[in-house]
Design an enzyme around this catalytic site. Structure first.
Site, PDB file in Angstrom:
ATOM      1  N   HIS A  10      20.161 -30.235  -3.858  1.00  0.00           N
ATOM      2  CA  HIS A  10      21.110 -29.004  -4.011  1.00  0.00           C
ATOM      3  C   HIS A  10      22.064 -29.540  -4.566  1.00  0.00           C
ATOM      4  O   HIS A  10      23.087 -29.915  -4.528  1.00  0.00           O
ATOM      5  CB  HIS A  10      20.749 -28.313  -2.609  1.00  0.00           C
TER       6      HIS A  10
ATOM      7  N   MET B  25      22.099 -18.161  -1.407  1.00  0.00           N
ATOM      8  CA  MET B  25      22.785 -18.249  -0.345  1.00  0.00           C
ATOM      9  C   MET B  25      23.157 -17.713   0.867  1.00  0.00           C
ATOM     10  O   MET B  25      23.722 -16.514   0.325  1.00  0.00           O
ATOM     11  CB  MET B  25      24.476 -19.374  -0.891  1.00  0.00           C
TER      12      MET B  25
ATOM     13  N   ASP C 243      19.869 -20.691   2.480  1.00  0.00           N
ATOM     14  CA  ASP C 243      20.777 -21.862   3.504  1.00  0.00           C
ATOM     15  C   ASP C 243      22.215 -21.787   3.557  1.00  0.00           C
ATOM     16  O   ASP C 243      22.844 -20.862   2.784  1.00  0.00           O
ATOM     17  CB  ASP C 243      21.043 -22.734   2.263  1.00  0.00           C
TER      18      ASP C 243
ATOM     19  N   MET D 297      28.191 -31.865  -3.450  1.00  0.00           N
ATOM     20  CA  MET D 297      29.582 -31.319  -4.453  1.00  0.00           C
ATOM     21  C   MET D 297      29.827 -32.405  -5.184  1.00  0.00           C
ATOM     22  O   MET D 297      30.074 -33.334  -4.481  1.00  0.00           O
ATOM     23  CB  MET D 297      29.698 -31.480  -3.256  1.00  0.00           C
TER      24      MET D 297
ATOM     25  N   MET E  20      25.721 -28.677  -6.554  1.00  0.00           N
ATOM     26  CA  MET E  20      26.261 -27.568  -6.465  1.00  0.00           C
ATOM     27  C   MET E  20      27.560 -28.269  -7.327  1.00  0.00           C
ATOM     28  O   MET E  20      28.985 -28.699  -6.626  1.00  0.00           O
ATOM     29  CB  MET E  20      27.427 -27.617  -5.154  1.00  0.00           C
TER      30      MET E  20
ATOM     31  N   HIS F   8      17.235 -32.062   2.797  1.00  0.00           N
ATOM     32  CA  HIS F   8      18.099 -30.409   2.035  1.00  0.00           C
ATOM     33  C   HIS F   8      19.229 -32.209   1.953  1.00  0.00           C
ATOM     34  O   HIS F   8      19.757 -32.210   2.529  1.00  0.00           O
ATOM     35  CB  HIS F   8      18.427 -29.472   2.586  1.00  0.00           C
TER      36      HIS F   8
ATOM     37  N   ASP G 260      22.814 -31.966  -0.422  1.00  0.00           N
ATOM     38  CA  ASP G 260      23.819 -31.354  -0.968  1.00  0.00           C
ATOM     39  C   ASP G 260      24.959 -32.193  -1.923  1.00  0.00           C
ATOM     40  O   ASP G 260      25.302 -32.506  -1.289  1.00  0.00           O
ATOM     41  CB  ASP G 260      24.566 -31.103   0.174  1.00  0.00           C
TER      42      ASP G 260
ATOM     43  N   SER H 269      19.399 -30.706   6.824  1.00  0.00           N
ATOM     44  CA  SER H 269      20.472 -30.302   5.422  1.00  0.00           C
ATOM     45  C   SER H 269      21.142 -31.725   6.575  1.00  0.00           C
ATOM     46  O   SER H 269      21.656 -31.717   7.280  1.00  0.00           O
ATOM     47  CB  SER H 269      21.634 -29.420   5.482  1.00  0.00           C
TER      48      SER H 269
HETATM   49  C1  DX5 Z   1      26.622 -25.212   2.385  1.00  0.00           C
HETATM   50  C2  DX5 Z   1      25.243 -26.390   1.810  1.00  0.00           C
HETATM   51  C3  DX5 Z   1      24.203 -26.328   3.401  1.00  0.00           C
HETATM   52  C4  DX5 Z   1      24.803 -26.602   4.619  1.00  0.00           C
HETATM   53  C5  DX5 Z   1      23.969 -26.220   5.866  1.00  0.00           C
HETATM   54  O1  DX5 Z   1      27.589 -25.722   1.498  1.00  0.00           O
HETATM   55  O2  DX5 Z   1      25.151 -25.840   0.937  1.00  0.00           O
HETATM   56  O3  DX5 Z   1      22.783 -26.835   2.806  1.00  0.00           O
HETATM   57  O4  DX5 Z   1      24.695 -28.194   4.555  1.00  0.00           O
HETATM   58  O5  DX5 Z   1      24.126 -26.536   7.052  1.00  0.00           O
HETATM   59  P1  DX5 Z   1      24.357 -25.269   7.795  1.00  0.00           P
HETATM   60  O6  DX5 Z   1      23.216 -25.141   8.893  1.00  0.00           O
HETATM   61  O7  DX5 Z   1      25.022 -26.228   9.115  1.00  0.00           O
HETATM   62  O8  DX5 Z   1      24.919 -23.843   7.676  1.00  0.00           O
HETATM   63 ZN    ZN Z   2      22.600 -26.512   0.410  1.00  0.00          ZN
END
Ligand code: DX5
Ligand code: ZN
Length: 214
Positions: free
Chosen positions: A66, A137, A173, A37, A68, A33, A35, A8
């Site tokens: 991903h 998750m 994840d 948001m 969110m 990956h 993320d 990630s």
């Molecule tokens: C959380 C994200 C994850 C996060 C994982 O909201 O969707 O992808 O970056 O990071 P680690 O592996 O550090 O928990």
């Molecule tokens: Zn993620």
């Protein structure tokens, strides 16, 4: 299915993204990956299509996006255009996900559907013929570096039972490390997202290998 590792980018050095995506590729990761948001679906903001487009030029890695977001349907085209190879969105945000899954598939991208730790796994039933990957998750999304929720291992086993012999990957994840990776794989997980445990390791290649071979 062989295990895929998707580091990630959230745990990387955002001041040096070109170097970080190259480091991920050199470490032998299968995916990157990403993320995304929106400050509504989760209480944090990260990056948008311009960032994906910028790093796309520096790597051939599979971009595992991903979302969110409260309204992922409004953004899938922009992320596809920016260079996404797979797009995962949340069932919490889109309770009737068929049209959006179809749209993602029609763009030639991997279709991912995710649930938070408090959504019953059975809620995925009925969508399993229209997805390529389920994302279970193992933390409440919003931040990297959180503690792995142990019940996630059992939830992977439940998802695997629901999937049966369909060709659907199970991704996990949040808080993934060498120790829980072993149990997640035994339960049926085929794809592990790992931020802190890869990007923040002394040797990223060794960390990716250790999780893959756990
Ligand atoms: C959380 C994200 C994850 C996060 C994982 O909201 O969707 O992808 O970056 O990071 P680690 O592996 O550090 O928990
Ligand atoms: Zn993620």
């Amino acid at each position: 299915m062989t295990i895929k590792i998707s580091p990630s980018l959230l745990a990387s050095d955002f001041a040096n993204l070109e170097a970080e995506v190259k480091r991920t590729e050199a470490a032998g990761a299968d995916m990157l990956h990403l993320d995304i948001m929106d400050g509504h679906f989760v209480p944090n903001l990260t990056m948008g299509p311009v960032v994906i487009e910028a790093i796309r030029k520096h790597t051939k890695l599979f971009f595992d996006v991903h979302l969110m977001l409260d309204n992922p349907a409004d953004y899938v085209e922009a992320f596809a255009k920016a260079g996404a190879n797979g797009i995962t969105f949340h069932l919490e945000a889109v309770p009737e996900p068929e049209d959006l899954l179809k749209k993602i598939g029609s763009m030639g991208l991997l279709r991912g559907l995710s649930i938070n730790p408090d959504m019953p796994v059975e809620r995925l039933e009925g969508h399993l013929d229209n997805v390529d990957m389920l994302l279970i998750m193992s933390v409440f999304p919003g931040f990297g570096g959180q503690k792995f929720i142990e019940e996630s291992v059992e939830r992977v086993a439940q998802a695997k039972a629901l999937i049966g012999d369909r060709p659907v990957e199970i991704q996990v994840d949040g808080g993934v490390n060498v120790e829980n990776a072993r149990r997640l794989k035994a339960a049926g997980c085929t794809n592990l997202v790992a931020g802190t445990s890869t990007f923040r390791a002394d040797d990223m290649r060794a960390a990716v290998d250790a999780i893959r071979n756990a």
